[in-house]
Design a protein around this motif. Structure first.
Motif, PDB file in Angstrom:
ATOM      1  N   CYS A  15       1.924   2.750  12.221  1.00  0.00           N
ATOM      2  CA  CYS A  15       1.527   4.088  11.722  1.00  0.00           C
ATOM      3  C   CYS A  15       2.746   4.990  11.489  1.00  0.00           C
ATOM      4  O   CYS A  15       3.150   5.238  10.353  1.00  0.00           O
ATOM      5  N   ARG A  16       3.335   5.493  12.574  1.00  0.00           N
ATOM      6  CA  ARG A  16       4.357   6.532  12.433  1.00  0.00           C
ATOM      7  C   ARG A  16       5.696   6.015  11.923  1.00  0.00           C
ATOM      8  O   ARG A  16       6.255   6.579  10.964  1.00  0.00           O
ATOM      9  N   ARG A  56      -4.737   3.404   6.902  1.00  0.00           N
ATOM     10  CA  ARG A  56      -4.836   4.871   6.850  1.00  0.00           C
ATOM     11  C   ARG A  56      -3.460   5.485   6.560  1.00  0.00           C
ATOM     12  O   ARG A  56      -3.335   6.441   5.797  1.00  0.00           O
ATOM     13  N   SER A  57      -2.414   4.913   7.162  1.00  0.00           N
ATOM     14  CA  SER A  57      -1.043   5.384   6.883  1.00  0.00           C
ATOM     15  C   SER A  57      -0.625   5.030   5.467  1.00  0.00           C
ATOM     16  O   SER A  57       0.010   5.833   4.777  1.00  0.00           O
ATOM     17  N   ALA A  61       0.282   7.933   2.693  1.00  0.00           N
ATOM     18  CA  ALA A  61       1.608   7.928   2.063  1.00  0.00           C
ATOM     19  C   ALA A  61       1.481   7.778   0.554  1.00  0.00           C
ATOM     20  O   ALA A  61       2.186   8.452  -0.208  1.00  0.00           O
ATOM     21  N   LYS A  62       0.582   6.904   0.131  1.00  0.00           N
ATOM     22  CA  LYS A  62       0.420   6.624  -1.299  1.00  0.00           C
ATOM     23  C   LYS A  62       0.034   7.882  -2.070  1.00  0.00           C
ATOM     24  O   LYS A  62       0.525   8.128  -3.177  1.00  0.00           O
ATOM     25  N   ALA A 134      -8.638  11.581  10.321  1.00  0.00           N
ATOM     26  CA  ALA A 134      -7.788  11.587   9.128  1.00  0.00           C
ATOM     27  C   ALA A 134      -6.727  12.685   9.189  1.00  0.00           C
ATOM     28  O   ALA A 134      -5.611  12.502   8.703  1.00  0.00           O
ATOM     29  N   LYS A 135      -7.063  13.835   9.792  1.00  0.00           N
ATOM     30  CA  LYS A 135      -6.106  14.945   9.817  1.00  0.00           C
ATOM     31  C   LYS A 135      -4.817  14.547  10.539  1.00  0.00           C
ATOM     32  O   LYS A 135      -3.721  14.993  10.167  1.00  0.00           O
ATOM     33  N   GLY A 136      -4.963  13.716  11.547  1.00  0.00           N
ATOM     34  CA  GLY A 136      -3.782  13.257  12.283  1.00  0.00           C
ATOM     35  C   GLY A 136      -2.785  12.557  11.370  1.00  0.00           C
ATOM     36  O   GLY A 136      -1.572  12.751  11.503  1.00  0.00           O
ATOM     37  N   PHE A 137      -3.297  11.763  10.445  1.00  0.00           N
ATOM     38  CA  PHE A 137      -2.416  11.036   9.522  1.00  0.00           C
ATOM     39  C   PHE A 137      -1.751  11.989   8.525  1.00  0.00           C
ATOM     40  O   PHE A 137      -0.588  11.810   8.176  1.00  0.00           O
TER      41      PHE A 137
END
Ligand code: 4NP
Length: 162
Positions: A15-16, A56-57, A61-62, A134-137
């Protein structure tokens, strides 16, 4: 021939830290430094070794024009402190685990991404989005963009020293 190298590290490397790798690589390329600065990422755990980044990441990003799908998770190793100029942890837990992984003499290479490169955000860590919504991403991507811009400026200064 690379003249500078940066490794981003989180827990799972799905993820990060892959987000940081993809965003920072994009900004390095934009700055015309793609042949000069090496960029990679790794995890302190082996939970997801060999896997692609979390979808999700990848999608977050996309939407902003960054590509992560070439990245595969690997585990950070002590040798990374020899091979890279900077080892940049996403949060304090991973910073602590990296400080135990490294051998003596590499203290100056270990950084905490937001605290050390984007103190203006008023936080220290990139929070783990894995079990959240989703907000976390979205938040993770936004803070990584700010810190990556600042890190490109830092690296430009380091390159001018050599
Ligand atoms: P990351 O997120 O460290 O940003 O890649 C996580 C990925 C997987 C897990 C935890 C965090 N996990 O527990 O499997």
């Amino acid at each position: 021939m690379y003249q500078y190298s940066v490794l981003f590290v989180c827990l799972g490397n799905i993820c990060r830290s892959p987000t940081a790798e993809g965003v920072f690589q994009h900004k390095v390329n934009e700055a015309g430094l793609g042949d000069v600065v090496k960029v990679d990422s790794a995890g302190t755990s082996a939970f997801h070794v060999g896997e692609s980044p979390d979808e999700r990441s990848v999608q977050e990003a996309k939407k902003a024009g960054y590509h992560l799908s070439y990245i595969r998770s690997r585990k950070a190793e002590a040798k990374d402190f020899v091979d890279f100029d900077l080892v940049v942890a996403m949060d304090l837990e991973n910073y602590h685990n990296l400080s135990l992984l490294k051998t003596n003499g590499y203290e100056n290479k270990l950084k905490l991404f937001i605290r050390d490169f984007a103190p203006e955000l008023g936080i220290e860590e990139v929070p783990d989005p894995y079990y959240g919504g989703a907000k976390g991403f979205t938040d993770v991507l936004n803070m990584i963009e700010v810190a990556s811009d600042n890190l490109v400026e830092f690296v430009k200064k380091e390159l001018n020293k050599t």
